[in-house]
Design an enzyme around this catalytic site. Structure first.
Site, short mmCIF file in Angstrom:
data_model
loop_
_atom_site.label_atom_id
_atom_site.label_comp_id
_atom_site.label_asym_id
_atom_site.label_seq_id
_atom_site.Cartn_x
_atom_site.Cartn_y
_atom_site.Cartn_z
N GLY A 33 -14.68 8.47 -22.96
CA GLY A 33 -13.76 7.46 -23.48
C GLY A 33 -13.46 6.40 -22.45
N ASN A 34 -12.48 5.57 -22.73
CA ASN A 34 -12.08 4.52 -21.79
C ASN A 34 -10.57 4.33 -21.85
OD1 ASN A 34 -11.43 2.29 -23.78
ND2 ASN A 34 -13.53 2.78 -24.38
#
Ligand code: CTP
Ligand code: CA
Length: 228
Positions: A33-34
């Site tokens: 993810g980020n």
């Protein structure tokens, strides 16, 4: 301009906004993810709604609640966001890609939880490029539709940052690109934003600093003007 008129300058317009950060699964309990919180996209959706637009918000893992009055469509991965964006963009006047889309996803998603005893001391993930949603939307856009991209750059030098933005805008074929500088503390998950908007002629059409909501309104000023 007249405040009342400006308030409803997007009446009857259909606006699609993507927000948040996609997650790419590795196994049933893990993902890549980020750090995108979705705040800037949410602010754009909120501001466009306030100005009378019909807003579809395609949301991936927002950290804050979606605004009232939008058509919320929740997705998780980049591929899901691509499908949702393609569907929502049909007949839309404006499409704004504010989401942080994972550039790569794992080639394989494990059916069961990955066990470290089966992997040893080091582990290599094989990733494959995700499609560029923005470039696809720009290539498929209907006449008169405005396609807007975002670019989060960590490049500290202003001139170099603008150059990155210009080449990204050209590569993607978008009408406008909103540039903002991000680092470990700036941009992501913060309330304030410092942005520069470039157009397809590579001109700087807006520079704005302020809350994500005020910046959103400034960006929509540029968009509304170009819709006329
Ligand atoms: N974007 C997209 N699909 C992707 C990657 C990015 O639609 N697979 C969109 C983002 O939503 C944003 C714009 O493209 O509007 C720019 O994203 P950015 O990550 O800055 O650009 P990339 O082309 O991915 O280049 P890089 O990350 O290598 O700088
Ligand atoms: Ca990227």
């Amino acid at each position: 301009p007249d405040a009342r008129a400006a308030q409803l300058d997007l009446a009857g317009r259909r606006v699609v906004v993507t927000a948040g950060g996609t997650r790419e699964p590795l196994d049933p309990v893990r993902f890549l993810g980020n750090r995108s919180s979705g705040r800037q996209g949410i602010a754009l959706a909120e501001a466009a709604t306030a100005r009378g637009a019909e807003v579809v918000l395609i949301a991936a893992h927002l950290e804050v609640p979606a605004p009232a009055g939008v058509d919320l469509r929740e997705v998780s991965t980049a591929l899901q966001m691509q499908d949702a964006a393609a569907l929502a963009s049909e007949g839309a006047d404006v499409v704004i890609m504010a989401a942080a889309v994972a550039d790569y996803r794992p080639v394989e998603v494990s059916e069961g939880k990955i066990k470290k005893d089966e992997r040893g001391d080091t582990m290599t993930l094989e990733l494959v490029r995700n499609p560029d949603i923005l470039a696809g939307l720009a290539a498929a856009k209907a006449p008169g539709q405005l396609v807007v991209g975002f670019a989060a750059e960590t490049e500290p030098d202003r001139a170099a940052q603008l150059e990155l933005g210009r080449s990204k805008l050209a590569r993607k074929g978008a009408d406008l690109l909103v540039l903002n500088r991000v680092g470990w503390s700036e941009g992501f998950a913060t309330e304030r934003n410092d942005i520069t908007v470039l157009d397809a002629g590579a001109d700087i059409v807006l520079e704005a600093v302020g809350s994500k909501l005020s910046v959103a309104h400034r960006i929509l000023d540029v968009i509304a003007e170009r819709l006329h």
